[in-house]
Scaffold this active site. Structure first.
Site, PDB file in Angstrom:
ATOM      1  N   HIS A 118      14.705  -3.290  13.227  1.00 29.11           N
ATOM      2  CA  HIS A 118      14.498  -4.532  12.473  1.00 29.11           C
ATOM      3  C   HIS A 118      15.766  -5.389  12.598  1.00 29.11           C
ATOM      4  O   HIS A 118      16.867  -4.853  12.712  1.00 29.11           O
ATOM      5  CB  HIS A 118      14.262  -4.133  11.012  1.00 29.11           C
ATOM      6  CG  HIS A 118      13.837  -5.222  10.095  1.00 29.11           C
ATOM      7  ND1 HIS A 118      14.723  -6.103   9.524  1.00 29.11           N
ATOM      8  CD2 HIS A 118      12.619  -5.559   9.612  1.00 29.11           C
ATOM      9  CE1 HIS A 118      14.062  -6.941   8.728  1.00 29.11           C
ATOM     10  NE2 HIS A 118      12.774  -6.629   8.768  1.00 29.11           N
ATOM     11  N   ASP A 195      17.890   3.622   8.317  1.00 26.47           N
ATOM     12  CA  ASP A 195      17.144   2.569   7.635  1.00 26.47           C
ATOM     13  C   ASP A 195      15.810   3.172   7.210  1.00 26.47           C
ATOM     14  O   ASP A 195      14.914   3.365   8.029  1.00 26.47           O
ATOM     15  CB  ASP A 195      16.964   1.400   8.609  1.00 26.47           C
ATOM     16  CG  ASP A 195      15.955   0.371   8.118  1.00 26.47           C
ATOM     17  OD1 ASP A 195      15.416   0.523   7.005  1.00 26.47           O
ATOM     18  OD2 ASP A 195      15.697  -0.586   8.877  1.00 26.47           O
ATOM     19  N   GLN A 198      10.700   1.997   5.656  1.00 26.68           N
ATOM     20  CA  GLN A 198       9.297   2.382   5.827  1.00 26.68           C
ATOM     21  C   GLN A 198       9.091   3.882   5.610  1.00 26.68           C
ATOM     22  O   GLN A 198       7.948   4.352   5.612  1.00 26.68           O
ATOM     23  CB  GLN A 198       8.798   1.988   7.229  1.00 26.68           C
ATOM     24  CG  GLN A 198       8.892   0.513   7.531  1.00 26.68           C
ATOM     25  CD  GLN A 198       8.007  -0.334   6.622  1.00 26.68           C
ATOM     26  OE1 GLN A 198       7.081   0.167   5.972  1.00 26.68           O
ATOM     27  NE2 GLN A 198       8.283  -1.629   6.552  1.00 26.68           N
ATOM     28  N   LYS A 221       9.098  -2.225  -1.109  1.00 23.27           N
ATOM     29  CA  LYS A 221       8.170  -1.535  -0.200  1.00 23.27           C
ATOM     30  C   LYS A 221       7.735  -0.194  -0.783  1.00 23.27           C
ATOM     31  O   LYS A 221       6.875   0.486  -0.252  1.00 23.27           O
ATOM     32  CB  LYS A 221       8.833  -1.322   1.156  1.00 23.27           C
ATOM     33  CG  LYS A 221       9.085  -2.653   1.856  1.00 23.27           C
ATOM     34  CD  LYS A 221       9.827  -2.484   3.150  1.00 23.27           C
ATOM     35  CE  LYS A 221      10.443  -3.776   3.587  1.00 23.27           C
ATOM     36  NZ  LYS A 221       9.605  -4.563   4.484  1.00 23.27           N
ATOM     37  N   CYS A 358      10.251  -9.314  12.464  1.00 23.43           N
ATOM     38  CA  CYS A 358      11.720  -9.211  12.438  1.00 23.43           C
ATOM     39  C   CYS A 358      12.231  -8.207  13.467  1.00 23.43           C
ATOM     40  O   CYS A 358      13.199  -7.478  13.214  1.00 23.43           O
ATOM     41  CB  CYS A 358      12.243  -8.864  11.056  1.00 23.43           C
ATOM     42  SG  CYS A 358      11.893 -10.114   9.830  1.00 23.43           S
TER      43      CYS A 358
HETATM   44  N1  PMP Z   1      14.139  -2.301   7.951  1.00 28.98           N
HETATM   45  C1  PMP Z   1      12.832  -2.107   8.074  1.00 28.98           C
HETATM   46  C2  PMP Z   1      12.341  -0.996   8.967  1.00 28.98           C
HETATM   47  C3  PMP Z   1      11.934  -2.932   7.398  1.00 28.98           C
HETATM   48  O1  PMP Z   1      10.615  -2.734   7.519  1.00 28.98           O
HETATM   49  C4  PMP Z   1      12.449  -3.973   6.581  1.00 28.98           C
HETATM   50  C5  PMP Z   1      11.527  -4.918   5.853  1.00 28.98           C
HETATM   51  N2  PMP Z   1      10.535  -5.478   6.698  1.00 28.98           N
HETATM   52  C6  PMP Z   1      13.828  -4.119   6.461  1.00 28.98           C
HETATM   53  C7  PMP Z   1      14.642  -3.257   7.157  1.00 28.98           C
HETATM   54  C8  PMP Z   1      14.453  -5.157   5.602  1.00 28.98           C
HETATM   55  O2  PMP Z   1      14.148  -4.944   4.259  1.00 28.98           O
HETATM   56  P1  PMP Z   1      14.448  -6.054   3.151  1.00 28.98           P
HETATM   57  O3  PMP Z   1      13.945  -7.352   3.694  1.00 28.98           O
HETATM   58  O4  PMP Z   1      13.682  -5.580   1.964  1.00 28.98           O
HETATM   59  O5  PMP Z   1      15.924  -6.040   2.928  1.00 28.98           O
END
Ligand code: PMP
Length: 402
Positions: A118, A195, A198, A221, A358
């Protein structure tokens, strides 16, 4: 053996009322009434600030706030609640590490990520590398859309200071073998950041078993509030890290000449915290744990299997990612832009995500401008999958593709 009963929990989620299929849980999860109630109580009869009040209401709120920290620690198998730092979300957790731990990086040092990350696990490292004169290395993915772990491990060099990877990909749904990567990183003297955005909503977590050094995830999430997330790090590591934001609550003593800092986690939590976010996150964890992560994982895996096998019949459809993807299914339809898929599905009452998720570099590697993504949660149902399949059949009819 009979298949275990599917979960049936839509009734707990006011956001799911009405006749539609919400298949964008990987972007953000709907909230159970228990979380909404906990937030309402926090802002209602329980409200007061934390950590500074001498009166009883504030002392009670402080207790509940710190109990929530302990709740998070138990949820992820942390050795000590003080290893849990509250942040705005995974993005802020990674930026905290890049800005605090990252101060020790020297020119020539390297950071290693994977190609499916991401943007929040790419851009903070690019910014850090630029500041420090360090290099960013990117490990490839396999043909079926996982991190190529053997290639990644082979890319760990003596100069590699940190490896940073997604536990579960938000685009392709594959799960990384964190322990294997942690052991390889440590053998080379590097640290591992995971990270877990998910992963936290669908895998039982145990920091000791994973063996990583940093772990981040977002509350929203995990069926909790937005604006709250967690950075976990080993106590000795947090102890060795300088603060990154200055202000109230992160200090021990302040004079105009010199300030001394509070021990972790306070050192990293400048300012009045997101009190109702923390309380709501603890309620979300209670909710999820009462169901059980094994059941949630099995439920979502069954839905993905149902979707994969039903969608095999549409020839123009390419399913991205590994067969055992965790609750996340990205796909492309020959000759149809993902945004058109999303719009037609929306007309049929099916909410999916269409875009780059993203992960623009990953789109480039997949050779597509964007993908359509259906993602499931503990409240998703076989009927939701059926609606998706019917909706996609309609898309293929409208565009005249088989
Ligand atoms: N890493 C992953 C794998 C994600 O799915 C996301 C959210 N789409 C993020 C990081 C970023 O999370 P946040 O926008 O809640 O900070």
């Amino acid at each position: 053996a009979t298949a275990p009963a599917m979960l049936d929990l839509k009734g707990d989620f006011p956001g799911l009322a009405g006749d539609w299929a919400y298949l964008d849980t990987a972007a953000t999860a709907q909230k159970p009434q228990a979380v909404i109630d906990a937030i309402a109580r926090c802002y209602g009869p329980d409200y007061a600030t934390v950590h500074r009040g001498v009166y009883e209401r504030s002392a009670t709120m402080t207790l509940r706030f710190e109990e929530a920290r302990a709740r998070v620690a138990r949820f992820i198998g942390a050795a000590d609640p003080n290893e849990v730092v509250f942040v705005r979300g995974a993005t802020e957790g990674i930026n905290l590490v890049a800005n605090s731990w990252g101060q020790r990086l020297k020119p020539g040092d390297r950071i290693l990520i994977s190609a499916l990350e991401h943007h929040s696990n790419i851009v903070p490292w690019q910014m850090l590398c630029e500041r420090a004169g360090a290099m960013l290395d990117v490990a490839p993915i396999t043909g079926d859309g996982r991190i190529d772990e053997a290639a990644l491990i082979a890319m760990i060099r003596p100069e590699t200071r940190l490896v940073s990877i997604a536990h579960v990909s938000n685009v392709l749904g594959g799960t990384a073998d964190v322990r294997r990567i942690a052991d390889a990183a440590h053998a080379a003297g590097a640290l591992l950041l995971v990270d877990g955005c998910q992963a936290a909503p669908r895998l039982a977590l145990d920091m000791a078993a994973l063996g990583c050094d940093f772990y981040v995830f977002s509350g929203h999430k995990l069926y909790g509030p937005t604006g709250i997330g967690v950075l976990w790090a080993r106590a000795d590591l947090l102890d060795s890290m300088p603060p990154w934001q200055g202000g109230g609550a992160m200090i021990e003593t302040v004079t105009f000449e010199r300030t001394s800092y509070a021990p972790p986690p306070g050192r990293f939590e400048a300012g009045t915290p997101h009190i109702e976010g923390v309380i709501g996150l603890a309620a979300a964890i209670d909710y999820v744990e009462a169901i059980g992560l094994e059941r949630i994982h099995a439920h979502e895996a069954a839905l993905v299997r149902q979707a994969r096998s039903a969608l095999q019949g549409i020839n123009s459809l390419t399913l991205h990612g590994p067969d055992d993807s965790a609750g996340i299914l990205s796909f492309s339809m020959q000759g149809v832009h993902p945004h058109d898929i999303g719009t037609i599905l929306d007309e049929a009452g099916v909410a999916i995500r269409a875009g780059h998720h993203c992960a623009q570099p990953l789109m480039h590697i997949l050779g597509v401008p964007a993908t359509a993504r259906a993602s499931f949660g503990l409240y998703s149902s076989p009927r939701d999958v059926q609606r998706l399949v019917e909706g996609l059949a309609r898309v293929s009819r409208i565009f005249g593709v088989k």
